[in-house]
Design a protein around this motif. Structure first.
Motif, short mmCIF file in Angstrom:
data_model
loop_
_atom_site.label_atom_id
_atom_site.label_comp_id
_atom_site.label_asym_id
_atom_site.label_seq_id
_atom_site.Cartn_x
_atom_site.Cartn_y
_atom_site.Cartn_z
N CYS A 267 0.83 -1.20 0.00
CA CYS A 267 0.00 0.00 0.00
C CYS A 267 0.87 1.26 0.00
O CYS A 267 0.56 2.24 -0.70
N TRP A 268 1.95 1.21 0.77
CA TRP A 268 2.89 2.34 0.79
C TRP A 268 3.47 2.60 -0.59
O TRP A 268 3.52 3.74 -1.06
N ALA A 269 3.88 1.54 -1.28
CA ALA A 269 4.44 1.70 -2.62
C ALA A 269 3.40 2.26 -3.58
O ALA A 269 3.71 3.12 -4.42
N PHE A 270 2.15 1.79 -3.47
CA PHE A 270 1.07 2.30 -4.33
C PHE A 270 0.88 3.80 -4.11
O PHE A 270 0.73 4.56 -5.07
N VAL A 271 0.91 4.23 -2.86
CA VAL A 271 0.74 5.65 -2.54
C VAL A 271 1.93 6.46 -3.04
O VAL A 271 1.77 7.54 -3.64
N GLU A 272 3.15 5.95 -2.82
CA GLU A 272 4.36 6.69 -3.19
C GLU A 272 4.43 6.96 -4.69
O GLU A 272 4.88 8.03 -5.12
N LEU A 273 4.02 5.98 -5.49
CA LEU A 273 4.11 6.13 -6.94
C LEU A 273 3.14 7.17 -7.49
O LEU A 273 3.26 7.59 -8.64
N ARG A 274 2.19 7.59 -6.66
CA ARG A 274 1.18 8.55 -7.11
C ARG A 274 1.36 9.94 -6.50
O ARG A 274 0.55 10.83 -6.75
N LEU A 275 2.40 10.11 -5.71
CA LEU A 275 2.63 11.40 -5.09
C LEU A 275 3.70 12.18 -5.85
O LEU A 275 4.71 11.60 -6.28
N PRO A 276 3.53 13.49 -6.02
CA PRO A 276 4.58 14.28 -6.69
C PRO A 276 5.83 14.44 -5.84
O PRO A 276 6.93 14.63 -6.36
N GLN A 277 5.68 14.39 -4.50
CA GLN A 277 6.82 14.54 -3.59
C GLN A 277 6.78 13.41 -2.55
O GLN A 277 6.44 13.61 -1.39
N PRO A 278 7.13 12.18 -2.95
CA PRO A 278 7.03 11.04 -2.04
C PRO A 278 8.15 11.00 -1.01
O PRO A 278 9.17 11.69 -1.16
N LEU A 279 7.96 10.19 0.01
CA LEU A 279 9.03 9.97 0.99
C LEU A 279 10.24 9.34 0.31
O LEU A 279 11.38 9.74 0.52
N VAL A 280 9.99 8.31 -0.50
CA VAL A 280 11.03 7.64 -1.29
C VAL A 280 10.58 7.65 -2.74
O VAL A 280 9.48 7.18 -3.05
N ASP A 281 11.40 8.19 -3.61
CA ASP A 281 11.06 8.25 -5.03
C ASP A 281 11.29 6.87 -5.65
O ASP A 281 12.39 6.55 -6.11
N LEU A 282 10.24 6.05 -5.65
CA LEU A 282 10.37 4.69 -6.17
C LEU A 282 10.63 4.68 -7.67
O LEU A 282 11.13 3.69 -8.20
N ARG A 283 10.31 5.76 -8.36
CA ARG A 283 10.58 5.81 -9.80
C ARG A 283 12.08 5.80 -10.08
O ARG A 283 12.53 5.23 -11.07
#
Length: 490
Positions: A267-283
């Protein structure tokens, strides 16, 4: 020879900024200044003192249990709290350092660590001691902040060497902590396990105001939702592993917490990939080269801890087993000391190996040394010198491997992500180490003598072979996947 697709030239070896990251600019080398020497000295000292403090608690657990009147199950949560607080706060600390500058965040982390050290000597209950230790666990954030400062301030060809020095000192500190714990408790009292590092760290904290700071990103906000989700997921995963030894891998607690942790992290990864300024840039980290480095870090953690956790156990066994040494805590500490010394020496040359022979050389060499040392222990663990030689080889492998993976990760992300990326590498290694420690203990227990419930010689050999097999698989993984990524990351 591999060719860089961007300019048709051979890729540069070793640590260097990733040209695909526009924010990375090469720093000119004007020689080592006094300010740089002070920075490296302070950061290395802080990491070494924290490592000594952290490991010195392990032999002192029975003394602490008596001092606060805790039960065996209650006192076990002291070390668990240290582990969990570090895991939960690592990514947040790294991200805060990337946004607000590494120096002010480092001073804050050191302040919280000092607060925990100041509270602990006055603890007369398990609750107060647990609070103090949780504050101390935040101190693990020193490392990613130190890496960010080093990368910002030093010329590129020195960055890998200094990272290796910090990693080696951390390993040496862990060994020294096991060795000096009994001396401090016996001569000064358990309170000085916290008092001595407090004095040194207060001095270091004061001098840290003289350090340079990294670039600020005032327009970037902290992703607190991602921080909470990642923290909850890691807590569930690590808690599930702590219950393995008492309840087994298939117990409701282990499976329930483990599955919950995995679901929360997804769920964390799903949220991070949709945020412009995530905690960890999974991209940025989902590129094959970066994922290879993180995967190698986890494998190194697994192989190291699944083997190292067995050494104190077999050394403490009675000689009647045929391989036990009935060794004292001090003797075990002395046998483990070569691990830290070898890790320090190997870490200092890891960056040179990568510069000379290619980016993945230190990582692959480290995994090879790990496999060799663990296989040696599988066939020769019956004498004290066997343990000393093997721990030195394993330590060298760990130093090479950890330094190699860390410098690879740092060099493949933007400078504005250094703290976060380093923290994530440390988290993956710690998770791999936690799994490895439980696997090693489980294998040892599954081959126990039914009559005495003590480990058998064959069981010890199988456990070390399992740890060595993980290192061999890691080598194959890096050779098969990592080298295909060199053109991308050069």
């Amino acid at each position: 020879m591999e060719i860089n697709a961007r300019d048709g030239k051979p890729p540069e070896r070793g640590f260097h900024p990733n040209p695909s990251q526009p924010d990375q600019v090469r720093k000119q080398d004007h020689g080592t200044s006094g300010a740089e020497r002070l920075m490296v000295t302070l950061l290395c000292a802080a990491i070494a003192i924290f490592s000594i403090m952290e490991s010195s608690l392990v032999p002192a657990i029975p003394t602490l249990q008596e001092a606060v009147g805790a039960s065996t199950s209650e006192i076990s949560w002291v070390l668990t709290g240290l582990l969990l607080s570090g895991a939960v706060t690592l990514a947040v600390v790294g991200r805060l350092g990337d946004i607000y500058g590494a120096r002010p965040v480092l001073i804050t982390v050191l302040g919280l660590l000092c607060a925990g050290l100041a509270i602990a000597p006055f603890a007369h209950s398990i609750l107060v001691l647990a609070i103090a230790v949780v504050l101390q666990g935040i101190g693990i954030g020193i490392f990613p902040l130190a890496v960010a400062l080093v990368r910002h301030s030093l010329p590129d060809h020195r960055v890998g060497t200094v990272i290796g020095l910090m990693i080696g000192l951390g390993a040496t500190g862990n060994g020294a902590g096991l060795l000096v714990s009994g001396t401090i408790v016996g001569n000064l009292g358990w309170q000085w396990l916290f008092g001595l590092p407090l004095v040194v760290l207060l001095f270091i904290t004061a001098l840290c105001w003289l350090l340079p700071t990294t670039a600020l990103q005032r327009s970037v906000r902290v992703d607190w939702t991602g921080a909470v989700l990642l923290g909850l997921g890691l807590v569930c995963l690590l808690l599930s592993l702590t219950f393995v030894s008492s309840q087994g891998w298939l117990s409701v607690a282990v499976l329930g917490l483990g599955c919950a942790g995995l679901v929360i992290i997804l769920c964390w990864a799903f949220v991070e990939l949709r945020l412009p300024q995530p905690l960890v840039d999974l991209r940025s980290i989902r590129r094959p080269a970066v994922l290879t480095a993180y995967g190698a870090a986890a494998i190194i953690g697994f192989a190291t801890f699944s083997g190292i956790v067995l050494i104190p156990i077999i050394m403490a066994l009675p000689t009647e087993t045929g391989f036990g040494l009935a060794a004292s805590i001090t003797a075990v500490g002395l046998a483990m000391l070569p691990f830290g010394i070898a890790a320090l020496l190997a870490s200092s040359v890891a960056s040179r190996l990568d510069r000379r022979f290619g980016r993945w050389t230190a990582t692959v060499s480290g995994l090879g040394a790990l496999a060799g040392g663990l296989l040696f222990l599988a066939v020769a663990h019956h004498a004290y010198w066997h343990i000393v030689v093997a721990t030195a080889v394993v330590g060298a492998g760990t130093g090479l491997g950890v330094t190699g993976t860390t410098t690879n990760v740092v060099s493949m992300v933007g400078s504005h992500e250094t703290g976060t990326a380093t923290a994530l590498a440390l988290i993956t290694r710690n998770i791999g180490g936690s799994v490895g420690a439980q696997v090693g203990a489980t294998v040892l227990a599954s081959f126990a003598d039914p009559a005495t419930s003590l480990p058998t010689d064959g069981g010890v050999s199988v456990a070390f072979v399992v740890a060595a097999a993980a290192a061999v698989l890691g080598m194959a993984f890096c050779l098969a996947v990592g080298r295909r990524c060199i053109a991308e990351t050069a």
